[in-house]
Write a protein that holds these residues in place. Structure first.
Motif, PDB file in Angstrom:
ATOM      1  N   ARG A 114      -0.966  -3.038   9.693  1.00 27.84           N
ATOM      2  CA  ARG A 114      -0.170  -3.705   8.661  1.00 27.84           C
ATOM      3  C   ARG A 114       1.284  -3.353   8.969  1.00 27.84           C
ATOM      4  N   LEU A 115       2.009  -4.325   9.470  1.00 28.69           N
ATOM      5  CA  LEU A 115       3.349  -4.077   9.998  1.00 28.69           C
ATOM      6  C   LEU A 115       4.393  -4.868   9.229  1.00 28.69           C
ATOM      7  N   GLY A 116       5.471  -4.190   8.859  1.00 32.85           N
ATOM      8  CA  GLY A 116       6.589  -4.862   8.219  1.00 32.85           C
ATOM      9  C   GLY A 116       7.685  -5.174   9.225  1.00 32.85           C
TER      10      GLY A 116
ATOM     11  N   VAL B  98       4.218  -8.462   7.341  1.00 36.99           N
ATOM     12  CA  VAL B  98       4.974  -8.721   6.119  1.00 36.99           C
ATOM     13  C   VAL B  98       6.448  -8.781   6.489  1.00 36.99           C
TER      14      VAL B  98
ATOM     15  N   LEU C 270      10.535  -3.028   2.433  1.00 44.24           N
ATOM     16  CA  LEU C 270       9.566  -2.547   3.417  1.00 44.24           C
ATOM     17  C   LEU C 270       9.375  -1.035   3.300  1.00 44.24           C
TER      18      LEU C 270
ATOM     19  N   GLN D 169       7.089  -0.299   0.460  1.00 45.16           N
ATOM     20  CA  GLN D 169       5.689  -0.598   0.759  1.00 45.16           C
ATOM     21  C   GLN D 169       5.083   0.433   1.703  1.00 45.16           C
ATOM     22  N   VAL D 170       5.882   0.973   2.618  1.00 43.23           N
ATOM     23  CA  VAL D 170       5.387   2.046   3.490  1.00 43.23           C
ATOM     24  C   VAL D 170       5.081   3.284   2.652  1.00 43.23           C
TER      25      VAL D 170
ATOM     26  N   LYS E  32       1.038   0.567   1.525  1.00 39.03           N
ATOM     27  CA  LYS E  32       0.677  -0.841   1.714  1.00 39.03           C
ATOM     28  C   LYS E  32       0.959  -1.317   3.129  1.00 39.03           C
ATOM     29  N   LEU E  33       1.815  -0.598   3.855  1.00 38.24           N
ATOM     30  CA  LEU E  33       2.111  -0.900   5.251  1.00 38.24           C
ATOM     31  C   LEU E  33       1.890   0.353   6.081  1.00 38.24           C
ATOM     32  N   ASP E  34       1.371   0.179   7.302  1.00 39.92           N
ATOM     33  CA  ASP E  34       1.206   1.310   8.215  1.00 39.92           C
ATOM     34  C   ASP E  34       2.543   1.737   8.806  1.00 39.92           C
TER      35      ASP E  34
ATOM     36  N   ALA F 246       6.890  -0.010   9.622  1.00 40.46           N
ATOM     37  CA  ALA F 246       7.807  -1.132   9.449  1.00 40.46           C
ATOM     38  C   ALA F 246       8.995  -0.972  10.379  1.00 40.46           C
TER      39      ALA F 246
END
Length: 294
Positions: free
Chosen positions: A102-104, A131, A138, A141-142, A146-148, A150
């Motif tokens: 999951r990358l921003g 995303v 971002l 979310q990290v 929610k993100l691995d 970004a």
């Protein structure tokens, strides 16, 4: 030329163009690319049509880059270099054991900068969720898991996260209405824009970057009247084209051709954005390799 049509541009066309520009000869370039000359010529014409510019002057002795061609070559060189780095980094992907990501991706840079990375990740990662958002969102979310990881624009408040500064960085350039007298200059100074409204963001959106730019503005004696900028780039560019004000963008946005808007470098400004990879400390072992892909 719309932004969406640029997003669908095949990066191979840019690679073909770069080789032809090096050789200044279609036949020699075709040999280097292991293809025949007619399809290569068609690819170059296709790229010219997509960009809306003439890249070469054709003559009996070969080809000569136009001024627009030189500018395009300057713009795409970092992207092609990034592609090479991406291929090298992705060769390690199997060892990293990452089957999902999951990358921003920050919208601070023109998204074509990430095209090569996205293409290769889609081919290598089993499940890829991307995303796109502003860098502060971002980071949030990290932090929430929610993100691995970004890719963000620095400077930025990143307390509690692992931050790896990356080589990709761009100067800020001015985007201004084509009808303004200042648009006729090849380059500008911040002082030359002092009497013009500046589309800018409120400090609470990105305090670290706001303070960074404010200090440079002050040092340059630049005290513009600020107008709150729209969040969407398309809306902002439309406002600029209408003559409502000027804004500052990372240089990669100069690849966008928007009627009524011109981009000009700032000769007296050290303003720039640097990319960075952010993640939770526990994710560094799995996703730290991304730093070498950008």
């Amino acid at each position: 030329m719309t932004t969406s049509s640029l997003h669908s541009l095949d990066i191979r066309l840019l690679r073909y163009f770069a080789v032809v520009a090096q050789e200044n000869n279609m036949s020699r370039a075709a040999q280097r690319l292991f293809m025949s000359q007619p399809p290569l010529s068609r690819h170059i014409r296709q790229l010219e049509e997509r960009l809306g510019v003439t890249l070469f002057v054709r003559h009996t002795k070969g080809l000569t880059l136009t001024d627009e061609g030189l500018r395009v070559l300057e713009i795409i060189r970092p992207l092609l270099a990034q592609q090479d780095k991406t291929y090298a980094a992705l060769s390690q992907l199997g060892q990293a054991g990452s089957q999902s990501m999951r990358l921003g991706l920050t919208t601070a840079f023109e998204q074509g900068v990430f095209a090569s990375l996205e293409m290769q990740l889609e081919a290598q990662v089993t499940t890829l969720n991307i995303v796109r958002h502003g860098s502060p969102e971002l980071v949030r979310q990290v932090r929430r898991g929610k993100l691995d990881a970004a890719l963000v624009a620095l400077p930025l408040e990143t307390d509690g996260l692992t931050v790896i500064p990356l080589a990709l960085q761009e100067p800020l350039i001015a985007a201004l209405p084509a009808q303004w007298p200042e648009a006729k200059a090849d380059s500008l100074t911040l002082a030359a824009l002092s009497e013009r409204p500046l589309f800018w963001f409120k400090r609470e959106r990105n305090p670290a970057f706001f303070d960074y730019t404010r200090d440079i503005f002050r040092h340059a004696g630049y005290s513009p009247t600020c107008v709150e900028e729209p969040l969407e780039h398309d809306v902002l560019l439309a406002r600029i084209a209408r003559g409502d004000g000027v804004s500052l963008f990372p240089a990669s946005f100069a690849a966008i051709q928007r009627q009524g808007v011109v981009f000009r470098p700032l000769s007296d400004s050290p303003l720039r954005v640097q990319s960075g990879l952010v993640m939770l400390a526990e994710n560094e072992a799995r996703f730290g390799w991304l730093a070498s892909a950008v």
